[in-house]
Write a protein that holds these residues in place. Structure first.
Motif, PDB file in Angstrom:
ATOM      1  N   CYS A   1      -4.774  -4.853   5.020  1.00 35.39           N
ATOM      2  CA  CYS A   1      -3.825  -5.337   6.013  1.00 35.39           C
ATOM      3  C   CYS A   1      -3.901  -4.518   7.287  1.00 35.39           C
ATOM      4  CB  CYS A   1      -2.408  -5.253   5.472  1.00 35.39           C
ATOM      5  SG  CYS A   1      -1.996  -6.599   4.418  1.00 35.39           S
TER       6      CYS A   1
ATOM      7  N   CYS B   1       0.816  -1.195   0.000  1.00 38.68           N
ATOM      8  CA  CYS B   1       0.000   0.000   0.000  1.00 38.68           C
ATOM      9  C   CYS B   1       0.857   1.254   0.000  1.00 38.68           C
ATOM     10  CB  CYS B   1      -0.915   0.000   1.213  1.00 38.68           C
ATOM     11  SG  CYS B   1      -2.268  -1.138   1.053  1.00 38.68           S
TER      12      CYS B   1
ATOM     13  N   CYS C   1      -7.033  -3.616  -1.546  1.00 39.92           N
ATOM     14  CA  CYS C   1      -5.762  -4.320  -1.417  1.00 39.92           C
ATOM     15  C   CYS C   1      -4.994  -4.206  -2.715  1.00 39.92           C
ATOM     16  CB  CYS C   1      -6.004  -5.784  -1.071  1.00 39.92           C
ATOM     17  SG  CYS C   1      -4.503  -6.728  -0.853  1.00 39.92           S
TER      18      CYS C   1
END
Ligand code: SF4
Lengths: 397, 225, 200
Positions: free
Chosen positions: B108, B44, B139
């Protein structure tokens, strides 16, 4: 230069400095415990594991195709290459038994080359951009990101994702090229080549940048091999080794890959294997990748209706084979932007792998840090880290 | 004083003076200068980087990356947080000056994402360690999603009151869509209480009586610094 | 390259110097050499230094737990595999050392190939193989106070680390890997369907 000052000649007090795990120049969560003697680094011990996400254990829990998305997360900067490495490994495992052999369609192989090389371009752009950013030049980074966005657009049309593609599958690719993809890619490459000239003028030929990298942390060829450096880091030290050319997988054997190696590009102060060499080798590889994409586009067979067709299809039928793959083990090496991405796959003949091991370039690159960062200047630490183009999940997995 | 001789539109004193409350003004300033901590751990983080890049350009929202937590208002937790990393995240968050906000970017950081089930080392959600204001799913989330999350956060920042609620918790958004009724870092309610490790006492609403902050917030890590 | 040797020729050379080394094949006919742990350092030196072999690079070093591998008789070893590659001659070799699970000890080769330092730390961390003579045998991925070696097949996931529970409140996964303190599985009361997850 920095290497003329050795730690032993200085007897000052040591200062302990903690670099990371949150540090903008460590490209993620790498931690270096640095001991300095004035401005000179006496010792730098890397500490890993802050991003250890147990991907290898997950490989033992999920089924064969379900692991592909996790390979994206091993190396997200070049997720296509990471997918490819795993898929090539599983295909090799299946091919060890004639009963389960798979034949990847030629069109799929070409698409794989195209996406892998495009991703190599965008990955190297991040690498060189981030390295120049670490050295204080913010603009080249933005130029690199701008080009990367275009590649991301192409990939997004192709598979719907910008970063973690899950595009290369076992036995082919997930989707055929979208309509007009060839033209889009060609247009991108044409524009990109011009852009690279600008980029090189901006940073590569920049005297300040070059002098800061010249002669810093030069690695001899013997050391590079012994410490397991791979990919551009190895070639930067003048070792002529590229898995795409020397142990080709897929259809790289039909493409005649040219391999640039480091030659002390920085000139007077430069040495073979210094930070500048690693930087330039990446830029030269970008050019080579541009050429490879063009070649692969030329080789692309016309699409056909049936997707499992051996030439014009894009996805071989592997569902049956993956339910009962051969028992045994294989090892495959592929060339990702950060060097060798090798898989050791052990199968017990069931639908989940018994062991998946991923060997990555950044992990071994870190093994030389301790040796390399002795006796360099504090400020050169970021140069060294940047020049190795480490991606932390590749180290920690 | 405005020179009465120059008569141009907008120079009239009536048009030069805006009346607002101090809090409104401060919140307006805060909202438009959300400096964010350059804190990227995993995939990310690349999207965060590209959001700061030329196409999405979050600078125009007054968001400028800061390398040190002491200059940051906003922590964008971009990426997986492992157990080994978690105590460091807490440390970083503690180093940020109040008022501070946290955006959890990506599955996450929200919940462990693809690693929540089979991983032994990933923390299932960063909100087990620090309070989160906005969660962004994906994601990774697209840059547009990140910007959308930031806009949602700006709504919250706009309601932040510095003076008007001095004796109460400023993070309580009156009538807002606040996930955390109290600001857990202030009264030590965040972090695992010793009674139930891992269970976060994050109450909705403001029912518990405030005790003055006693020293440090709850010690969470206990691990090596 | 014309100087590349086939596996049989390499195996011949190694065996003539170290008769204890055996040539083996995996189930899908990938050849490898089984080296007794005690002989490993000498064999490694030979492979690196013999002019015809010159395995100058250790491309990979890894291992796996054979506890659940279907074999007759079942093995109780951890296989440590060394993947060698010669940049000079461009040939390959796979070595394997079998270390018994309960007392896994293998001599370190970090003096032969520098990169082995990292690889061995990783294998130590994840599989619990102690490399004797390693200069710095510490965990590399997991925190120093982590319990257990995750890639072993009988590894039980922790419930919490540092006082922070792993799962979210009330979170529960069907057929997830076992965790410390899980209630023991109900003794085949309802004969639950066999979970797709292999690790038991
Ligand atoms: S949410 Fe997805 S993209 Fe983001 S860090 Fe986690 S795995 Fe990577």
């Amino acid at each position: 230069m920095s290497t003329d000052v050795t730690v032993e000649t200085l007897g000052g007090e040591r200062m302990k400095l903690n670099m990371g795990p949150h540090h903008p120049a460590t490209h993620g969560v790498l931690r270096l415990m640095v001991e300095t003697d004035g401005e000179i680094v006496a010792k730098a011990v890397p500490d890993h594991g802050f991003l250890h996400r147990s991907i290898e254990k997950i490989g033992e829990c999920v089924e064969w195709p379900m692991f592909v998305p996790y390979t994206d997360r091993i190396d997200y900067v070049c997720a296509m290459n990471a997918n490819l490495a795993y898929c090539v490994a599983v295909e090799k495992l299946l091919n060890t038994d004639p009963a389960t052999a798979v034949q990847v369609p030629l069109r799929a192989e070409c698409i794989r080359i195209i996406v892998a090389e495009l991703n190599r371009i965008s990955s190297h752009l991040v690498a060189v951009g981030a390295m120049s950013m670490d050295l204080g030049a913010y603009t080249p980074f933005l130029h690199g990101i701008a080009q990367r966005e275009t590649v991301n657009d192409i990939f997004e049309k192709l598979c719907g994702q910008r970063l973690t593609y899950n595009f290369v599958t076992i036995g082919g690719v997930a989707f055929d090229l979208h309509k007009g993809a060839e033209a889009e890619i060609t247009a991108f490459l044409d524009a990109f080549e011009k852009e690279m000239i600008r980029f090189n003028k901006l940073i590569t030929a920049n005297t300040i940048f070059r002098d800061r990298c010249a002669g810093v942390a030069a690695i001899s060829a013997a050391d590079a091999v012994a410490y397991g450096l791979v990919g551009p880091n190895l070639r930067g030290s003048g070792v002529d080794w590229d898995i795409r050319r020397d142990e080709p997988y897929g259809i790289y054997d039909r493409l005649a890959v040219r391999v640039p190696v480091g030659q002390g590009f920085a000139g007077r102060n430069g040495r073979v294997g210094d930070c500048y060499d690693r930087f330039v080798v990446r830029l030269l590889e970008i050019n080579e990748s541009v050429r490879l994409v063009r070649e692969a586009l030329k080789m692309l067979p016309a699409p056909v209706e049936k997707k499992t067709d051996a030439t014009g299809g894009y996805q071989a039928d592997v569902a049956k084979q993956l339910r009962k793959p051969p028992k045994g083990e294989v090892r495959v090496r592929t060339e990702a932007p950060r060097g060798e991405m090798g898989y050791v796959i052990v199968s017990d003949g069931s639908k989940t792998p018994y062991r998946v091991r991923c060997r990555t370039g950044s992990f071994t690159a870190c093994s030389i840090f301790q040796k390399l960062m002795r006796g360099i200047f504090m400020a050169d630490i970021v140069t060294v880290i940047g020049s190795f183009d480490i991606v932390v999940p590749e180290i920690d997995r | 004083m405005v020179d009465p001789g120059i008569a141009r539109p907008g120079n009239d004193p009536d048009e030069q003076v805006l009346v607002t409350t101090v809090d409104e003004f401060l919140a307006w300033g805060k909202e438009n200068s959300l400096f964010y901590l350059l804190f990227a751990t995993a995939c990310c983080g690349i999207e965060l980087m590209q959001t700061g890049g030329p196409r999405y350009d979050v600078d125009r929202l007054g968001m400028i990356p800061r390398a040190t937590p002491r200059q940051a208002d906003l922590m964008i937790v971009a990426g997986t947080i492992t157990h080994k990393m978690a105590s460091r995240v807490r440390t970083l968050w503690e180093q940020m000056t109040e008022p501070r906000w946290v955006v959890s970017m990506g599955s996450c950081a929200n919940s462990g994402g693809p690693f929540s089930k089979w991983s032994y080392s990933v923390l299932n959600g960063v909100d087990k360690y620090i309070p989160v204001d906005v969660y962004i799913p994906g994601c990774p989330p697209r840059p547009e999603a990140l910007i959308d999350g930031v806009m949602a956060l700006r709504e919250r920042v706009r309601k932040y009151r510095t003076l008007g609620m001095r004796d109460r918790d400023p993070h309580v958004v009156q009538g807002g869509d606040c996930a955390f009724g109290s600001h857990p870092g202030r009264d030590g309610a965040c972090g695992p209480s010793s009674a139930a490790p891992g269970a976060l006492a994050m109450s909705r609403g403001d029912e518990s009586p405030r005790t003055p902050q006693s020293g440090k917030p709850a010690q969470v890590n206990g691990g090596p610094a | 390259m014309s100087t590349a040797l086939a596996f049989a020729a390499i195996a011949e050379q190694v065996k003539s110097a170290h008769p204890s080394v055996e040539a083996r094949e995996s189930d899908n006919r990938q050849p490898w050499l089984l080296v007794p742990a005690a002989d490993l350092p000498a064999v490694a030196r030979l492979l690196r230094d013999a002019p015809a072999l010159r395995f100058d690079s250790l491309a990979d070093l890894t291992g796996w737990d054979l506890a659940k591998f279907p074999a007759t008789p079942p093995s109780t070893d951890i296989a440590v595999a060394y993947y060698l590659h010669s940049l000079a001659h461009r040939h390959h070799l796979t070595l394997k050392v079998m270390a018994p699970r309960d007392a896994a000890q293998v001599p370190s080769v970090s003096g032969v190939w520098a990169v082995a330092n990292y690889f061995e730390r990783e294998v130590y961390d994840l599989l619990g193989v102690a490399f004797t003579g390693h200069p710095n045998l510490k965990r590399i991925m997991c925190p120093d106070d982590w319990i257990g070696h995750p890639l072993r097949k009988d590894y039980v996931y922790p419930q919490a680390y540092n006082g922070i529970a792993h799962l979210r409140d009330g979170q529960h996964f069907e057929d997830a890997p076992p965790r410390v303190g899980d209630p023991p599985p109900a003794p085949a009361a309802a004969a639950p369907a066999k979970p797709p997850v292999k690790s038991a």
